[in-house]
Scaffold this active site. Structure first.
Site, PDB file in Angstrom:
ATOM      1  N   CYS A 209      -7.092  47.094  -5.412  1.00  0.00           N
ATOM      2  CA  CYS A 209      -5.702  47.509  -5.174  1.00  0.00           C
ATOM      3  C   CYS A 209      -4.820  46.553  -5.969  1.00  0.00           C
ATOM      4  O   CYS A 209      -5.320  45.843  -6.844  1.00  0.00           O
ATOM      5  CB  CYS A 209      -5.365  47.581  -3.685  1.00  0.00           C
ATOM      6  SG  CYS A 209      -5.281  46.018  -2.805  1.00  0.00           S
TER       7      CYS A 209
ATOM      8  N   ARG B 236      -3.285  43.690 -10.190  1.00  0.00           N
ATOM      9  CA  ARG B 236      -2.001  43.152 -10.662  1.00  0.00           C
ATOM     10  C   ARG B 236      -2.023  41.622 -10.701  1.00  0.00           C
ATOM     11  O   ARG B 236      -1.000  40.998 -10.999  1.00  0.00           O
ATOM     12  CB  ARG B 236      -0.871  43.658  -9.763  1.00  0.00           C
ATOM     13  CG  ARG B 236      -0.690  45.179  -9.861  1.00  0.00           C
ATOM     14  CD  ARG B 236       0.308  45.697  -8.844  1.00  0.00           C
ATOM     15  NE  ARG B 236       0.459  47.152  -8.983  1.00  0.00           N
ATOM     16  CZ  ARG B 236       0.893  47.946  -8.005  1.00  0.00           C
ATOM     17  NH1 ARG B 236       1.244  47.442  -6.827  1.00  0.00           N
ATOM     18  NH2 ARG B 236       0.999  49.253  -8.207  1.00  0.00           N
TER      19      ARG B 236
ATOM     20  N   ASN C 135     -22.228  34.136   1.263  1.00  0.00           N
ATOM     21  CA  ASN C 135     -21.732  35.120   2.237  1.00  0.00           C
ATOM     22  C   ASN C 135     -22.463  36.452   2.168  1.00  0.00           C
ATOM     23  O   ASN C 135     -22.172  37.347   2.959  1.00  0.00           O
ATOM     24  CB  ASN C 135     -20.229  35.395   2.023  1.00  0.00           C
ATOM     25  CG  ASN C 135     -19.400  34.156   1.821  1.00  0.00           C
ATOM     26  OD1 ASN C 135     -18.705  34.009   0.809  1.00  0.00           O
ATOM     27  ND2 ASN C 135     -19.479  33.235   2.763  1.00  0.00           N
TER      28      ASN C 135
ATOM     29  N   GLY D 278      -4.877  44.034   0.689  1.00  0.00           N
ATOM     30  CA  GLY D 278      -4.875  45.124   1.670  1.00  0.00           C
ATOM     31  C   GLY D 278      -6.218  45.816   1.747  1.00  0.00           C
ATOM     32  O   GLY D 278      -6.748  46.074   2.844  1.00  0.00           O
TER      33      GLY D 278
ATOM     34  N   ARG E 284     -25.306  31.859   9.413  1.00  0.00           N
ATOM     35  CA  ARG E 284     -23.835  31.917   9.491  1.00  0.00           C
ATOM     36  C   ARG E 284     -23.316  33.349   9.402  1.00  0.00           C
ATOM     37  O   ARG E 284     -22.416  33.724  10.154  1.00  0.00           O
ATOM     38  CB  ARG E 284     -23.230  31.047   8.376  1.00  0.00           C
ATOM     39  CG  ARG E 284     -23.475  29.575   8.617  1.00  0.00           C
ATOM     40  CD  ARG E 284     -23.189  28.718   7.422  1.00  0.00           C
ATOM     41  NE  ARG E 284     -23.559  27.326   7.691  1.00  0.00           N
ATOM     42  CZ  ARG E 284     -23.696  26.396   6.757  1.00  0.00           C
ATOM     43  NH1 ARG E 284     -23.494  26.684   5.485  1.00  0.00           N
ATOM     44  NH2 ARG E 284     -24.042  25.170   7.102  1.00  0.00           N
TER      45      ARG E 284
ATOM     46  N   ASP F 142      -6.783  52.120  -4.906  1.00  0.00           N
ATOM     47  CA  ASP F 142      -5.535  52.864  -4.703  1.00  0.00           C
ATOM     48  C   ASP F 142      -4.859  53.012  -6.071  1.00  0.00           C
ATOM     49  O   ASP F 142      -5.451  52.663  -7.113  1.00  0.00           O
ATOM     50  CB  ASP F 142      -4.651  52.199  -3.636  1.00  0.00           C
ATOM     51  CG  ASP F 142      -3.983  50.915  -4.110  1.00  0.00           C
ATOM     52  OD1 ASP F 142      -4.280  50.453  -5.236  1.00  0.00           O
ATOM     53  OD2 ASP F 142      -3.166  50.371  -3.350  1.00  0.00           O
ATOM     54  N   HIS F 143      -3.618  53.494  -6.065  1.00  0.00           N
ATOM     55  CA  HIS F 143      -2.898  53.715  -7.329  1.00  0.00           C
ATOM     56  C   HIS F 143      -2.721  52.414  -8.117  1.00  0.00           C
ATOM     57  O   HIS F 143      -2.751  52.426  -9.344  1.00  0.00           O
ATOM     58  CB  HIS F 143      -1.542  54.371  -7.055  1.00  0.00           C
ATOM     59  CG  HIS F 143      -0.731  53.625  -6.044  1.00  0.00           C
ATOM     60  ND1 HIS F 143      -1.054  53.631  -4.697  1.00  0.00           N
ATOM     61  CD2 HIS F 143       0.356  52.830  -6.169  1.00  0.00           C
ATOM     62  CE1 HIS F 143      -0.178  52.893  -4.041  1.00  0.00           C
ATOM     63  NE2 HIS F 143       0.685  52.385  -4.908  1.00  0.00           N
TER      64      HIS F 143
HETATM   65  C1  RB5 Z   1       0.521  49.193  -3.443  1.00  0.00           C
HETATM   66  O1  RB5 Z   1       1.828  49.177  -3.859  1.00  0.00           O
HETATM   67  C2  RB5 Z   1       0.084  47.810  -2.991  1.00  0.00           C
HETATM   68  O2  RB5 Z   1       0.702  47.497  -1.796  1.00  0.00           O
HETATM   69  C3  RB5 Z   1      -1.405  47.770  -2.846  1.00  0.00           C
HETATM   70  O3  RB5 Z   1      -2.004  48.104  -4.055  1.00  0.00           O
HETATM   71  C4  RB5 Z   1      -2.006  46.449  -2.436  1.00  0.00           C
HETATM   72  O4  RB5 Z   1      -1.564  45.410  -3.244  1.00  0.00           O
HETATM   73  C5  RB5 Z   1      -1.949  46.118  -1.014  1.00  0.00           C
HETATM   74  O5  RB5 Z   1      -2.477  45.095  -0.550  1.00  0.00           O
END
Ligand code: RB5
Length: 142
Positions: A65, A109, A99, A70, A136, A8-9
């Protein structure tokens, strides 16, 4: 080896670094997006990469992400997908050995770029051990 990438961004910038790293190693990359830092919804990219694995278009997937949480939750909704969120190289090694993870999830991040690339290298070079671990992971699908 072919790797499907998705982000994602929050993961876009790291995805670009990962793409370059893999291509420099001679690994073929399928870039499933996103393609800018414009805000998008991570399940879209989790789904695209999950389908690449399930359709055997790629051998492994890497999803990124902000936290990696997420996008790994979303990917793991697909039967046959074992997406592992890793924040160190030991986790990457063990999730392949134990696994048979077919998708590596990263939190752009949460960790630095250098560590992210080390985690990827460890993930891609490690083989599944099979044996008791196979029983498993088969039980996950029941
Ligand atoms: C996006 O702002 C953020 O929610 C997404 O990148 C991620 O961390 C979600 O789990």
């Amino acid at each position: 080896m072919k790797i499907a990438l998705g982000a994602d961004h929050g993961g876009f910038a790291l995805k670009e670094i990962v793409k370059k790293h893999l291509e420099e190693k001679g690994i073929e990359v399928l870039d499933k997006g996103c393609y800018s830092t414009e805000s998008v919804d991570y399940p879209v990219y989790a789904k695209a990469v999950a389908h690449s694995i399930l359709d055997k278009e790629a051998d492994f997937g890497i999803l990124i992400c902000g936290t990696g949480i997420g996008i790994s939750i979303a990917a793991n909704r697909f039967k046959g997908i074992r997406a592992a969120l890793c924040s160190n190289t030991t986790m990457a090694k063990l999730t392949r050995e134990h696994n048979d993870a077919n998708i590596l999830a990263l939190g752009a991040r949460m960790i630095g770029d250098v560590l992210a690339l080390e985690i990827i290298d460890e993930f891609l070079k490690t083989e599944f051990l099979g044996g008791r671990h196979l029983t498993r992971i088969q039980a996950i699908e029941l």
